[in-house]
Design a protein around this motif. Structure first.
Motif, PDB file in Angstrom:
ATOM      1  N   ASN A  73       0.829  -1.214   0.000  1.00 48.05           N
ATOM      2  CA  ASN A  73       0.000   0.000   0.000  1.00 48.05           C
ATOM      3  C   ASN A  73       0.861   1.260   0.000  1.00 48.05           C
ATOM      4  N   LEU A  74       1.954   1.218   0.741  1.00 49.77           N
ATOM      5  CA  LEU A  74       2.860   2.368   0.767  1.00 49.77           C
ATOM      6  C   LEU A  74       3.497   2.581  -0.605  1.00 49.77           C
ATOM      7  N   LEU A  75       3.861   1.494  -1.277  1.00 49.46           N
ATOM      8  CA  LEU A  75       4.458   1.612  -2.605  1.00 49.46           C
ATOM      9  C   LEU A  75       3.436   2.128  -3.628  1.00 49.46           C
ATOM     10  N   VAL A  76       2.193   1.696  -3.474  1.00 50.22           N
ATOM     11  CA  VAL A  76       1.127   2.233  -4.328  1.00 50.22           C
ATOM     12  C   VAL A  76       1.010   3.742  -4.106  1.00 50.22           C
ATOM     13  N   SER A  77       1.132   4.167  -2.856  1.00 51.57           N
ATOM     14  CA  SER A  77       1.079   5.600  -2.542  1.00 51.57           C
ATOM     15  C   SER A  77       2.268   6.339  -3.147  1.00 51.57           C
ATOM     16  N   VAL A  78       3.428   5.673  -3.195  1.00 46.07           N
ATOM     17  CA  VAL A  78       4.607   6.274  -3.836  1.00 46.07           C
ATOM     18  C   VAL A  78       4.320   6.514  -5.318  1.00 46.07           C
ATOM     19  N   VAL A  79       3.752   5.510  -5.968  1.00 46.44           N
ATOM     20  CA  VAL A  79       3.416   5.654  -7.390  1.00 46.44           C
ATOM     21  C   VAL A  79       2.398   6.778  -7.582  1.00 46.44           C
ATOM     22  N   ASP A  80       1.416   6.843  -6.691  1.00 47.71           N
ATOM     23  CA  ASP A  80       0.411   7.912  -6.764  1.00 47.71           C
ATOM     24  C   ASP A  80       1.082   9.274  -6.592  1.00 47.71           C
ATOM     25  N   GLY A  81       2.057   9.335  -5.677  1.00 46.05           N
ATOM     26  CA  GLY A  81       2.792  10.580  -5.466  1.00 46.05           C
ATOM     27  C   GLY A  81       3.597  10.984  -6.689  1.00 46.05           C
ATOM     28  N   ILE A  82       4.150   9.991  -7.395  1.00 44.78           N
ATOM     29  CA  ILE A  82       4.888  10.283  -8.632  1.00 44.78           C
ATOM     30  C   ILE A  82       3.955  10.894  -9.668  1.00 44.78           C
ATOM     31  N   GLN A  83       2.787  10.286  -9.800  1.00 47.77           N
ATOM     32  CA  GLN A  83       1.822  10.768 -10.798  1.00 47.77           C
ATOM     33  C   GLN A  83       1.358  12.181 -10.491  1.00 47.77           C
ATOM     34  N   LYS A  84       1.316  12.532  -9.202  1.00 48.89           N
ATOM     35  CA  LYS A  84       0.893  13.872  -8.791  1.00 48.89           C
ATOM     36  C   LYS A  84       2.082  14.809  -8.602  1.00 48.89           C
ATOM     37  N   ASP A  86       4.117  14.774  -6.193  1.00 46.51           N
ATOM     38  CA  ASP A  86       4.053  15.184  -4.788  1.00 46.51           C
ATOM     39  C   ASP A  86       5.310  14.662  -4.091  1.00 46.51           C
ATOM     40  N   ILE A  87       6.369  15.438  -4.151  1.00 48.89           N
ATOM     41  CA  ILE A  87       7.676  15.011  -3.639  1.00 48.89           C
ATOM     42  C   ILE A  87       7.625  14.742  -2.135  1.00 48.89           C
ATOM     43  N   ALA A  88       6.908  15.578  -1.393  1.00 52.98           N
ATOM     44  CA  ALA A  88       6.829  15.402   0.063  1.00 52.98           C
ATOM     45  C   ALA A  88       6.176  14.064   0.403  1.00 52.98           C
ATOM     46  N   SER A  89       5.112  13.738  -0.300  1.00 48.28           N
ATOM     47  CA  SER A  89       4.423  12.461  -0.071  1.00 48.28           C
ATOM     48  C   SER A  89       5.321  11.287  -0.424  1.00 48.28           C
ATOM     49  N   ILE A  90       6.029  11.400  -1.536  1.00 50.98           N
ATOM     50  CA  ILE A  90       6.942  10.331  -1.955  1.00 50.98           C
ATOM     51  C   ILE A  90       8.010  10.100  -0.892  1.00 50.98           C
ATOM     52  N   ASP A  91       8.652  11.179  -0.457  1.00 42.29           N
ATOM     53  CA  ASP A  91       9.728  11.060   0.539  1.00 42.29           C
ATOM     54  C   ASP A  91       9.203  10.484   1.851  1.00 42.29           C
ATOM     55  N   ARG A  92       8.021  10.905   2.256  1.00 42.03           N
ATOM     56  CA  ARG A  92       7.444  10.410   3.509  1.00 42.03           C
ATOM     57  C   ARG A  92       7.191   8.900   3.439  1.00 42.03           C
ATOM     58  N   ASN A  93       6.613   8.454   2.333  1.00 41.20           N
ATOM     59  CA  ASN A  93       6.305   7.028   2.204  1.00 41.20           C
ATOM     60  C   ASN A  93       7.561   6.177   2.032  1.00 41.20           C
ATOM     61  N   LEU A  94       8.545   6.707   1.310  1.00 39.48           N
ATOM     62  CA  LEU A  94       9.801   5.973   1.167  1.00 39.48           C
ATOM     63  C   LEU A  94      10.510   5.845   2.509  1.00 39.48           C
ATOM     64  N   ASN A 143       4.230   4.617 -16.592  1.00 36.76           N
ATOM     65  CA  ASN A 143       3.566   3.510 -17.277  1.00 36.76           C
ATOM     66  C   ASN A 143       3.478   2.299 -16.350  1.00 36.76           C
ATOM     67  N   THR A 144       2.703   1.303 -16.748  1.00 34.51           N
ATOM     68  CA  THR A 144       2.456   0.155 -15.872  1.00 34.51           C
ATOM     69  C   THR A 144       3.708  -0.684 -15.654  1.00 34.51           C
ATOM     70  N   GLU A 145       4.626  -0.684 -16.604  1.00 32.30           N
ATOM     71  CA  GLU A 145       5.870  -1.436 -16.422  1.00 32.30           C
ATOM     72  C   GLU A 145       6.675  -0.860 -15.267  1.00 32.30           C
ATOM     73  N   VAL A 146       6.789   0.476 -15.238  1.00 32.15           N
ATOM     74  CA  VAL A 146       7.523   1.139 -14.159  1.00 32.15           C
ATOM     75  C   VAL A 146       6.805   0.926 -12.831  1.00 32.15           C
ATOM     76  N   LYS A 147       5.475   1.025 -12.841  1.00 30.21           N
ATOM     77  CA  LYS A 147       4.698   0.791 -11.620  1.00 30.21           C
ATOM     78  C   LYS A 147       4.937  -0.605 -11.085  1.00 30.21           C
ATOM     79  N   ASP A 148       4.897  -1.608 -11.957  1.00 27.94           N
ATOM     80  CA  ASP A 148       5.125  -2.993 -11.526  1.00 27.94           C
ATOM     81  C   ASP A 148       6.503  -3.148 -10.905  1.00 27.94           C
ATOM     82  N   LYS A 149       7.498  -2.494 -11.508  1.00 28.19           N
ATOM     83  CA  LYS A 149       8.866  -2.612 -10.979  1.00 28.19           C
ATOM     84  C   LYS A 149       8.967  -2.000  -9.591  1.00 28.19           C
TER      85      LYS A 149
END
Length: 221
Positions: A73-84, A86-94, A143-149
């Motif tokens: 779920n956290l990694l899904v949130s990272v992907v969502d942060g990338i799409q938006k 949202d650097i702060a969200s990405i860093d927090r989840n990582l 893209n979905t390939e990057v998301k899967d990785k």
């Protein structure tokens, strides 16, 4: 083939495993553990206790662990942060992902050398995760390939913790990266396996390893 604490396997998967058994002339047991079973140090220790019981009976094992509870779920949130973007969200989840795995590696009972080796592997994986995230931010849209990785890192990290504990308890455990044996079509996100290619790679990669080790750890990707 025997399935222990495992979900559904298609007839093609059963056929593939039967081929491995036929070559080795020894039953192959598959053990699948979900995210709750991989929730933290105590849960992973319990997983190793279960695996160890079967290992001591002389069984050949393929152990398939999921990501630690909540990590996907956290990694899904990272992907969502990338799409938006949202650097702060990405860093927090990582940071949460990194801390969760480092805490588990510190709390699980390991020798200093084993712990240091494990934490070095976790740091390397985390560096790879950050690099993939940075690459994704520079190559929008995701893209979905990057998301899967990106999502695959959860299983790859949890498997390393499980490996360290197995080795600590005297199990001959070897990690086999699923990328080495599983072939799929290009429908990333909902990819379907190429059973013939996967079967051939599985026999070629896993069969020799099972002659040397009785416990293979295969992260679910």
């Amino acid at each position: 083939m025997r399935n222990i604490e495992t979900g559904n396997f298609s007839p093609r998967t059963l056929e593939m495993t039967s081929s491995l058994e036929a070559e080795r002339r020894k039953p192959l047991y598959i053990m699948k553990f979900g995210g709750t079973s991989m929730g933290g140090a105590s849960q992973i220790t319990s997983v190793v206790d279960i695996v160890s019981e079967h290992y001591k009976e002389g069984k050949s094992l393929v152990v398939v662990p999921s990501a630690m509870s909540g990590v996907t779920n956290l990694l899904v949130s990272v992907v969502d942060g990338i799409q938006k973007f949202d650097i702060a969200s990405i860093d927090r989840n990582l940071r949460t992902i990194f801390d969760k795995h480092m805490t588990a590696s510190s709390e699980i009972r390991l020798s200093p050398d084993t712990r240091n080796s494990l934490q070095e592997k976790l740091r390397d994986l985390f560096v790879g995760l950050r690099e993939d995230v940075s690459h994704a931010l520079s190559n929008m849209p995701v893209n979905t390939e990057v998301k899967d990785k990106i999502l695959s890192y959860g299983e790859r990290m949890s498997t390393r913790i499980l490996e360290a504990k197995c080795l600590q308890e005297g199990l001959q455990a070897v990690v086999v990266d699923a990328f080495e044996i599983i072939e799929t079509d290009d429908n990333f996100g909902e990819a379907r396996p190429d059973f013939e290619s996967t079967k051939a790679k599985t026999i070629r990669r896993i069969h020799p390893l099972l002659k040397k080790a009785s416990c293979l750890l295969l992260p679910v990707l």
